[in-house]
Motif scaffolding. Structure first.
Motif, mmCIF file in Angstrom:
data_model
loop_
_atom_site.group_PDB
_atom_site.id
_atom_site.type_symbol
_atom_site.label_atom_id
_atom_site.label_comp_id
_atom_site.label_asym_id
_atom_site.label_seq_id
_atom_site.Cartn_x
_atom_site.Cartn_y
_atom_site.Cartn_z
ATOM 1 N N ARG A 1 45.702 -8.913 88.915
ATOM 2 C CA ARG A 1 45.604 -10.193 88.226
ATOM 3 C C ARG A 1 46.248 -10.103 86.853
ATOM 4 N N ARG A 2 46.813 -11.237 86.428
ATOM 5 C CA ARG A 2 47.519 -11.267 85.150
ATOM 6 C C ARG A 2 46.593 -10.883 84.001
ATOM 7 N N ALA A 3 45.354 -11.338 84.040
ATOM 8 C CA ALA A 3 44.417 -11.035 82.960
ATOM 9 C C ALA A 3 44.190 -9.533 82.833
ATOM 10 N N THR A 4 44.165 -8.843 83.962
ATOM 11 C CA THR A 4 43.977 -7.392 83.946
ATOM 12 C C THR A 4 45.164 -6.700 83.293
ATOM 13 N N ARG A 5 46.365 -7.135 83.656
ATOM 14 C CA ARG A 5 47.565 -6.536 83.083
ATOM 15 C C ARG A 5 47.647 -6.801 81.584
ATOM 16 N N VAL A 6 47.315 -8.012 81.172
ATOM 17 C CA VAL A 6 47.335 -8.353 79.745
ATOM 18 C C VAL A 6 46.363 -7.472 78.979
ATOM 19 N N ARG A 7 45.168 -7.313 79.514
ATOM 20 C CA ARG A 7 44.151 -6.505 78.845
ATOM 21 C C ARG A 7 44.593 -5.041 78.727
ATOM 22 N N GLU A 8 45.182 -4.501 79.785
ATOM 23 C CA GLU A 8 45.625 -3.111 79.756
ATOM 24 C C GLU A 8 46.790 -2.916 78.785
ATOM 25 N N THR A 9 47.716 -3.875 78.748
ATOM 26 C CA THR A 9 48.865 -3.778 77.838
ATOM 27 C C THR A 9 48.414 -3.826 76.387
ATOM 28 N N ARG A 10 47.539 -4.760 76.064
ATOM 29 C CA ARG A 10 47.035 -4.881 74.690
ATOM 30 C C ARG A 10 46.281 -3.621 74.265
ATOM 31 N N SER A 11 45.458 -3.112 75.153
ATOM 32 C CA SER A 11 44.659 -1.932 74.829
ATOM 33 C C SER A 11 45.538 -0.717 74.585
ATOM 34 N N SER A 12 46.522 -0.506 75.464
ATOM 35 C CA SER A 12 47.413 0.641 75.322
ATOM 36 C C SER A 12 48.248 0.544 74.053
ATOM 37 N N ALA A 13 48.814 -0.641 73.785
ATOM 38 C CA ALA A 13 49.643 -0.818 72.593
ATOM 39 C C ALA A 13 48.819 -0.652 71.318
ATOM 40 N N LEU A 14 47.617 -1.196 71.309
ATOM 41 C CA LEU A 14 46.758 -1.087 70.128
ATOM 42 C C LEU A 14 46.407 0.373 69.843
ATOM 43 N N SER A 15 46.122 1.143 70.881
ATOM 44 C CA SER A 15 45.804 2.558 70.690
ATOM 45 C C SER A 15 46.974 3.294 70.047
ATOM 46 N N ARG A 16 48.199 2.992 70.490
ATOM 47 C CA ARG A 16 49.389 3.623 69.911
ATOM 48 C C ARG A 16 49.547 3.241 68.439
ATOM 49 N N LEU A 17 49.310 1.970 68.138
ATOM 50 C CA LEU A 17 49.466 1.498 66.762
ATOM 51 C C LEU A 17 48.418 2.130 65.838
ATOM 52 N N LEU A 18 47.187 2.232 66.312
ATOM 53 C CA LEU A 18 46.132 2.825 65.490
ATOM 54 C C LEU A 18 46.417 4.298 65.217
ATOM 55 N N ARG A 19 46.986 4.991 66.201
ATOM 56 C CA ARG A 19 47.338 6.403 65.986
ATOM 57 C C ARG A 19 48.420 6.541 64.931
ATOM 58 N N ARG A 20 49.245 5.508 64.767
ATOM 59 C CA ARG A 20 50.287 5.524 63.740
ATOM 60 C C ARG A 20 49.766 5.045 62.386
ATOM 61 N N GLY A 21 48.494 4.728 62.322
ATOM 62 C CA GLY A 21 47.900 4.330 61.058
ATOM 63 C C GLY A 21 48.054 2.863 60.713
ATOM 64 N N VAL A 22 48.430 2.029 61.675
ATOM 65 C CA VAL A 22 48.584 0.596 61.418
ATOM 66 C C VAL A 22 47.201 -0.045 61.356
ATOM 67 N N GLU A 23 46.987 -0.889 60.371
ATOM 68 C CA GLU A 23 45.691 -1.540 60.218
ATOM 69 C C GLU A 23 45.463 -2.557 61.337
ATOM 70 N N PRO A 24 44.297 -2.483 62.009
ATOM 71 C CA PRO A 24 44.035 -3.398 63.133
ATOM 72 C C PRO A 24 44.045 -4.865 62.721
ATOM 73 N N GLU A 25 43.681 -5.167 61.468
ATOM 74 C CA GLU A 25 43.674 -6.555 61.022
ATOM 75 C C GLU A 25 45.088 -7.134 61.019
ATOM 76 N N ARG A 26 46.059 -6.314 60.635
ATOM 77 C CA ARG A 26 47.443 -6.788 60.614
ATOM 78 C C ARG A 26 47.968 -6.996 62.038
ATOM 79 N N VAL A 27 47.542 -6.135 62.955
ATOM 80 C CA VAL A 27 47.938 -6.289 64.344
ATOM 81 C C VAL A 27 47.375 -7.595 64.909
ATOM 82 N N SER A 28 46.098 -7.819 64.666
ATOM 83 C CA SER A 28 45.457 -9.035 65.171
ATOM 84 C C SER A 28 46.118 -10.278 64.599
ATOM 85 N N ARG A 29 46.472 -10.224 63.316
ATOM 86 C CA ARG A 29 47.090 -11.379 62.674
ATOM 87 C C ARG A 29 48.426 -11.712 63.332
ATOM 88 N N LEU A 30 49.204 -10.684 63.688
ATOM 89 C CA LEU A 30 50.492 -10.923 64.342
ATOM 90 C C LEU A 30 50.291 -11.361 65.787
#
Length: 298
Positions: free
Chosen positions: A48-77
């Motif tokens: 289902r599309r919702a499952t793919r969206v959730r997995e993509t967001r989760s994976s990308a967010l984990s990569r960004l957090l490991r790079r030290g990107v602030e989660p608030e800035r990610v959410s804002r974008l």
């Protein structure tokens, strides 16, 4: 499935060593994995599309957090991105485009990166959206002899483009640093123009001269009611995308979303377009646009 995959690889490579490259390898490998997953899961149980969206967001967010990107800035974008961005982009693409856009927050972003395992370069264009922007971008790519292998054209809720192109240079290679810098410079100039200049005329490569047929142009209703879906299937040719974009722009239509795909000598493009009033095209407008596209592709 294993045998079909191996047969396809052997068939392409056996036709001509120049036909096989990392890009085709990536496409076939992803298709092989997806087909195998679908068969194991059962065709009656699609992802289902919702499952793919959730997995993509989760994976990308984990990569960004490991790079030290602030989660608030990610959410804002991410709050400004259209919903389909999260199932049309891979986690790696979403992570890279997000990081570059955040680095240039509140201003335009034009960036190029090599994707070496796949043998392509990726281009992100995030600038204030305006009529003719897609045509302006594709014209520059055509001027520099770039081959567009695929494209994702999107518009954010704050009125910026969020376009991702996968490119090869005229030799079928990853774009080198010098050409990448020149591409960014030209795009920075072109994206501020009021409209696209005339498209570039380049000779048809010898490998494509034996493939000729009339373009198949079809229109369909947009399921979301936001415009008209344009389907184009035709043989590849130099400058095809810029010619298509110029035809749409000259007809007074606007591109809101696009899926560009090149498979060897065949091109299959799907675009969401509208008239100047953000409404679906009338039957008369569709016929006029199809006629103009055919003329521009002659």
């Amino acid at each position: 499935l294993d045998h079909l995959y191996l047969l396809t690889v052997a068939d392409i490579a056996g036709t001509s060593p120049k036909l096989w490259n990392n890009w085709k390898n990536k496409l076939l490998w992803e298709l092989y994995l997806a087909a195998g997953d679908a068969l194991r899961r059962g065709l009656e149980n699609p992802v289902r599309r919702a499952t793919r969206v959730r997995e993509t967001r989760s994976s990308a967010l984990s990569r960004l957090l490991r790079r030290g990107v602030e989660p608030e800035r990610v959410s804002r974008l991410w709050d400004t991105l259209p919903d389909y961005a999260f199932w049309r982009l891979s986690p790696d693409q979403l992570e890279w485009t997000t990081r570059r856009a955040i680095d240039d927050e509140d201003r335009s972003t034009i960036a190029v990166r090599p994707v070496q395992p796949h043998g392509v370069s990726e281009l992100l264009v995030s600038v204030p959206d305006h009529d003719g922007l897609f045509a302006a971008i594709t014209r520059v790519l055509d001027e520099m002899g770039m081959d567009v292998m695929s494209a994702r054209v999107m518009t954010t809720r704050r009125g910026y483009s969020f376009d991702l192109f996968q490119l090869m240079d005229q030799h079928g290679e990853v774009i080198n640093e010098v050409d990448a810098a020149e591409l960014v410079r030209r795009l920075e100039e072109a994206t501020g123009d009021d409209g696209p200049r005339a498209f570039v005329k380049r000779k048809l490569p010898r490998r494509l001269r034996h493939f000729s047929s009339e373009p198949d142009i079809r229109f369909a209703e947009d399921p979301d009611g936001e415009g008209t879906v344009l389907h184009l299937a035709c043989n590849d040719q130099p400058g095809l995308l810029s010619r298509l974009a110029a035809a749409i722009f000259k007809q007074g239509a606007q591109v809101h979303n696009a899926r560009i795909a090149t498979f060897g000598e065949k091109v299959e493009d799907t675009l969401l377009i509208s008239d100047s009033e953000q409404q679906p095209l009338t039957e008369e407008a569709m016929q006029a646009l199809a006629k103009r596209i055919s003329k521009y592709l002659e």
